[in-house]
Design a protein around this motif. Structure first.
Motif, PDB file in Angstrom:
ATOM      1  N   THR A  32      -6.168   5.207  -6.785  1.00  0.00           N
ATOM      2  CA  THR A  32      -7.100   5.209  -5.382  1.00  0.00           C
ATOM      3  C   THR A  32      -8.010   3.757  -5.435  1.00  0.00           C
ATOM      4  O   THR A  32      -7.782   2.978  -4.403  1.00  0.00           O
ATOM      5  N   LEU A  33      -8.375   3.461  -6.497  1.00  0.00           N
ATOM      6  CA  LEU A  33      -9.108   2.131  -6.712  1.00  0.00           C
ATOM      7  C   LEU A  33      -8.050   1.092  -6.655  1.00  0.00           C
ATOM      8  O   LEU A  33      -8.515   0.036  -6.163  1.00  0.00           O
ATOM      9  N   CYS A  34      -7.013   1.258  -7.269  1.00  0.00           N
ATOM     10  CA  CYS A  34      -5.677   0.391  -7.240  1.00  0.00           C
ATOM     11  C   CYS A  34      -5.363  -0.041  -5.560  1.00  0.00           C
ATOM     12  O   CYS A  34      -5.339  -1.045  -5.335  1.00  0.00           O
ATOM     13  N   LEU A  35      -5.364   0.934  -4.930  1.00  0.00           N
ATOM     14  CA  LEU A  35      -5.005   0.956  -3.653  1.00  0.00           C
ATOM     15  C   LEU A  35      -6.262  -0.017  -2.715  1.00  0.00           C
ATOM     16  O   LEU A  35      -5.643  -0.808  -2.132  1.00  0.00           O
ATOM     17  N   VAL A  36      -7.374   0.413  -2.984  1.00  0.00           N
ATOM     18  CA  VAL A  36      -8.356  -0.282  -2.569  1.00  0.00           C
ATOM     19  C   VAL A  36      -8.368  -1.792  -2.831  1.00  0.00           C
ATOM     20  O   VAL A  36      -8.376  -2.702  -1.875  1.00  0.00           O
ATOM     21  N   GLY A  37      -8.222  -2.084  -4.080  1.00  0.00           N
ATOM     22  CA  GLY A  37      -7.936  -3.551  -4.641  1.00  0.00           C
ATOM     23  C   GLY A  37      -6.837  -3.976  -3.845  1.00  0.00           C
ATOM     24  O   GLY A  37      -6.949  -5.337  -3.472  1.00  0.00           O
ATOM     25  N   ASP A  38      -5.493  -3.370  -3.802  1.00  0.00           N
ATOM     26  CA  ASP A  38      -4.456  -4.109  -3.329  1.00  0.00           C
ATOM     27  C   ASP A  38      -4.704  -4.557  -1.640  1.00  0.00           C
ATOM     28  O   ASP A  38      -4.426  -5.614  -1.330  1.00  0.00           O
ATOM     29  N   VAL A  39      -5.124  -3.636  -1.013  1.00  0.00           N
ATOM     30  CA  VAL A  39      -5.589  -3.906   0.282  1.00  0.00           C
ATOM     31  C   VAL A  39      -6.700  -4.989   0.391  1.00  0.00           C
ATOM     32  O   VAL A  39      -6.681  -6.113   1.367  1.00  0.00           O
ATOM     33  N   ALA A  40      -7.684  -4.958  -0.153  1.00  0.00           N
ATOM     34  CA  ALA A  40      -8.877  -5.798  -0.163  1.00  0.00           C
ATOM     35  C   ALA A  40      -8.243  -7.467  -0.543  1.00  0.00           C
ATOM     36  O   ALA A  40      -8.836  -8.230  -0.152  1.00  0.00           O
ATOM     37  N   PRO A  59       0.763  -1.166   0.133  1.00  0.00           N
ATOM     38  CA  PRO A  59       0.201   0.064   0.028  1.00  0.00           C
ATOM     39  C   PRO A  59       0.818   1.422  -0.047  1.00  0.00           C
ATOM     40  O   PRO A  59       0.519   2.176  -0.579  1.00  0.00           O
ATOM     41  N   THR A  75       1.787   2.276  -3.461  1.00  0.00           N
ATOM     42  CA  THR A  75       0.710   2.653  -4.288  1.00  0.00           C
ATOM     43  C   THR A  75       0.417   4.277  -3.984  1.00  0.00           C
ATOM     44  O   THR A  75       0.258   5.021  -4.573  1.00  0.00           O
TER      45      THR A  75
END
Length: 79
Positions: free
Chosen positions: A63-71, A35, A38
């Motif tokens: 930001t959407l990439c970051l959400v996906g990375d964390v999820a 994270p 990103t």
């Protein structure tokens, strides 16, 4: 050293740490390095000097990439 270069160097270091965490299989290290990388790329987009509409699109996408990375991290993803 200006902010762009500082962010670029920090992003490269964070990415290298993330790759190292995967080579070693160190999930704890990946939890913060992925994270962080990103977030630093988002920072690069914000200070890039690109036209505003491009910065907005890039920031939303990252930001959407970051959400996906964390999820999708093993700690959170239990599928």
């Amino acid at each position: 050293m200006n902010v762009k270069w500082l962010l670029l160097v920090l992003t490269a270091l964070s990415a290298a740490v993330n790759w190292w965490s995967r080579i070693r299989g160190d999930d704890r290290l990946e939890r913060w390095s992925k994270p962080l990388t990103t977030v630093l790329v988002i920072g690069l987009a914000l200070v890039s000097g690109a036209p505003t509409d491009q910065v907005v699109v890039a920031t939303i996408a990252l930001t959407l990439c970051l959400v996906g990375d964390v999820a999708l991290m093993p700690v959170i993803d239990k599928f």
